[in-house]
Design a protein around this motif. Structure first.
Motif, short mmCIF file in Angstrom:
data_model
loop_
_atom_site.label_atom_id
_atom_site.label_comp_id
_atom_site.label_asym_id
_atom_site.label_seq_id
_atom_site.Cartn_x
_atom_site.Cartn_y
_atom_site.Cartn_z
N ILE A 190 42.56 53.26 85.98
CA ILE A 190 42.99 51.61 85.89
C ILE A 190 42.69 51.14 84.64
N GLN A 191 41.27 51.77 84.33
CA GLN A 191 40.75 51.12 82.97
C GLN A 191 40.14 52.39 82.19
N GLY B 72 29.97 49.73 98.34
CA GLY B 72 30.33 48.44 98.85
C GLY B 72 30.63 48.56 100.38
N LEU C 124 29.67 52.62 90.60
CA LEU C 124 29.88 51.61 91.97
C LEU C 124 31.21 52.18 92.62
N ALA D 30 37.90 51.42 92.56
CA ALA D 30 38.34 50.17 92.86
C ALA D 30 38.15 50.07 94.63
N SER D 31 38.07 48.54 94.96
CA SER D 31 37.97 48.41 96.43
C SER D 31 39.23 49.00 97.10
N GLY E 257 43.16 52.86 93.80
CA GLY E 257 44.73 53.25 94.32
C GLY E 257 44.50 54.21 95.58
N GLY F 39 33.70 50.51 95.44
CA GLY F 39 34.17 49.35 96.05
C GLY F 39 34.28 49.37 97.41
N ALA F 40 34.26 48.29 98.08
CA ALA F 40 34.43 48.11 99.28
C ALA F 40 35.65 48.54 100.12
C1 COA Z 1 38.85 47.45 90.01
C2 COA Z 1 38.35 46.23 89.60
C3 COA Z 1 36.75 46.71 89.13
C4 COA Z 1 38.97 45.74 88.93
O1 COA Z 1 38.58 44.25 88.18
P1 COA Z 1 38.76 43.68 86.78
O2 COA Z 1 38.20 44.46 85.72
O3 COA Z 1 38.45 42.33 86.98
O4 COA Z 1 40.28 43.84 86.58
P2 COA Z 1 41.66 42.97 87.22
O5 COA Z 1 41.40 42.29 88.38
O6 COA Z 1 42.25 42.24 85.97
O7 COA Z 1 42.71 44.32 87.53
C5 COA Z 1 42.93 45.12 86.30
C6 COA Z 1 44.18 45.95 86.97
O8 COA Z 1 43.64 46.79 88.10
C7 COA Z 1 44.45 46.53 89.01
N1 COA Z 1 43.50 46.60 90.41
C8 COA Z 1 42.45 45.42 90.71
N2 COA Z 1 42.16 46.11 92.00
C9 COA Z 1 42.36 46.75 92.44
C10 COA Z 1 42.17 47.79 93.58
N3 COA Z 1 41.37 47.35 94.44
N4 COA Z 1 43.14 48.93 93.57
C11 COA Z 1 44.06 49.08 92.75
N5 COA Z 1 44.45 48.45 91.69
C12 COA Z 1 43.49 47.27 91.43
C13 COA Z 1 45.20 45.25 88.88
O9 COA Z 1 46.12 45.09 89.64
C14 COA Z 1 45.36 45.20 87.42
O10 COA Z 1 46.40 45.94 87.16
P3 COA Z 1 47.61 45.65 86.08
O11 COA Z 1 46.62 45.68 84.71
O12 COA Z 1 48.46 46.70 86.22
O13 COA Z 1 48.00 44.30 86.40
C15 COA Z 1 38.27 45.12 90.91
O14 COA Z 1 39.29 44.65 91.21
C16 COA Z 1 37.28 45.97 92.07
O15 COA Z 1 37.90 46.64 92.88
N6 COA Z 1 36.00 45.83 92.16
C17 COA Z 1 35.22 46.48 93.10
C18 COA Z 1 34.22 45.35 93.81
C19 COA Z 1 33.60 45.75 95.01
O16 COA Z 1 34.23 46.13 95.86
N7 COA Z 1 32.17 45.67 95.22
C20 COA Z 1 31.12 46.03 96.22
C21 COA Z 1 30.32 45.18 96.34
S1 COA Z 1 31.01 43.85 97.21
#
Ligand code: COA
Length: 242
Positions: A231-232, A159, A186, A206-207, A225, A188-189
């Protein structure tokens, strides 16, 4: 302390010399290119002439960007350290000096590189610098700080603004350790990946997450974090996607 300041001053002078070379050499073909453009067309109408001059100048800037990326990557191809596994060196070593020169060349190139990510141009630049990059991989960051220590397999995404560091200074020594993103993963950003990290197949960072040094992220898991924690799990992810 006095010796440190003297060393820092000498280092600054060396950095300025590197910048003069890295930015200056690609200007030579650019000047010839601009001269050639201005020779092939001229008009007696001052508006047409001004428009042509403007387009010639902007074309020359683009030409300069490509020349700089090529020159910078070729310099790094020659100079970059060749390391396959975690290695530790004293700060005052030939390897550290080579790495520092490459680091300075990278920093001098990043202001231009940021306009070319993600694209085949930046992927080619990183490959010449020593990175191993697979097919269908999108790298949307200009901050792969140690390309020669980075391997990114097929179908990965990095990202915008993510930072990869293949080195760190610890206890007065410099440590180098390769980073490996496996297929389909992946980052994240804005995330940060430290030396020695392996990211498993289809895993997600995650981002803005920070993956500490030497960590292995298991395949299909989502981590986020600071520092990153799970997270999952892969089973939770499977359930969510089914
Ligand atoms: C982490 C990620 C994959 C989760 O997306 P998701 O599967 O739709 O899940 P949700 O948004 O429902 O979040 C799930 C949990 O992760 C946590 N979470 C989401 N984004 C987070 C982040 N950036 N850092 C830490 N925790 C995060 C949420 O708070 C939630 O926690 P909870 O269950 O305790 O409430 C997404 O937020 C992410 O960061 N994707 C990366 C995208 C990116 O940067 N792509 C690059 C090209 S643009």
């Amino acid at each position: 302390m006095k010796a440190f300041y003297l060393l820092q001053t000498l280092g600054t002078v060396a950095v300025i010399l590197v910048m003069i070379i890295v930015w200056g050499v690609p200007l030579a073909p650019t000047l010839l290119f601009y001269e050639w453009l201005t020779e092939i067309f001229s008009s007696s109408n001052k508006w047409v002439d001004a428009l042509y001059t403007g387009l010639s100048l902007s074309s020359s800037v683009i030409f300069y960007c490509f020349s700089l990326l090529l020159f910078s990557s070729l310099l790094q191809f020659v100079l970059h350290i060749r390391i396959k596994e975690k290695s530790v060196f004293p700060l005052a070593s030939f390897t550290t000096i080579r790495w520092a020169f490459c680091g300075q060349i990278i920093r001098a190139t990043q202001p231009i590189l940021q306009h070319f990510v993600p694209s085949f141009v930046s992927n080619l630049y990183y490959r010449i610098c020593g990175a191993k990059i697979g097919k269908k991989t999108q790298i949307n960051t200009h901050r792969l700080n140690d390309p020669c220590l980075i391997r990114i397999d097929d179908g990965c995404v990095v990202g915008g603004g993510a930072t990869f560091n293949g080195h760190l200074v610890e206890k007065g020594e410099i440590v180098f350790a390769p980073i490996h993103m496996k297929a389909g993963s992946l980052v994240g950003a804005g995330a940060t990946v430290q030396p020695g990290v392996t990211i498993g197949e289809n895993a997600v960072i995650a981002s803005h997450g920070l993956i500490p040094k030497y960590r292995t992220i298991p395949q299909n898991e989502v981590w986020g974090g600071l520092p990153a924690r799970i997270i999952q799990s892969s089973s939770e992810r499977r359930e969510m996607n089914s």
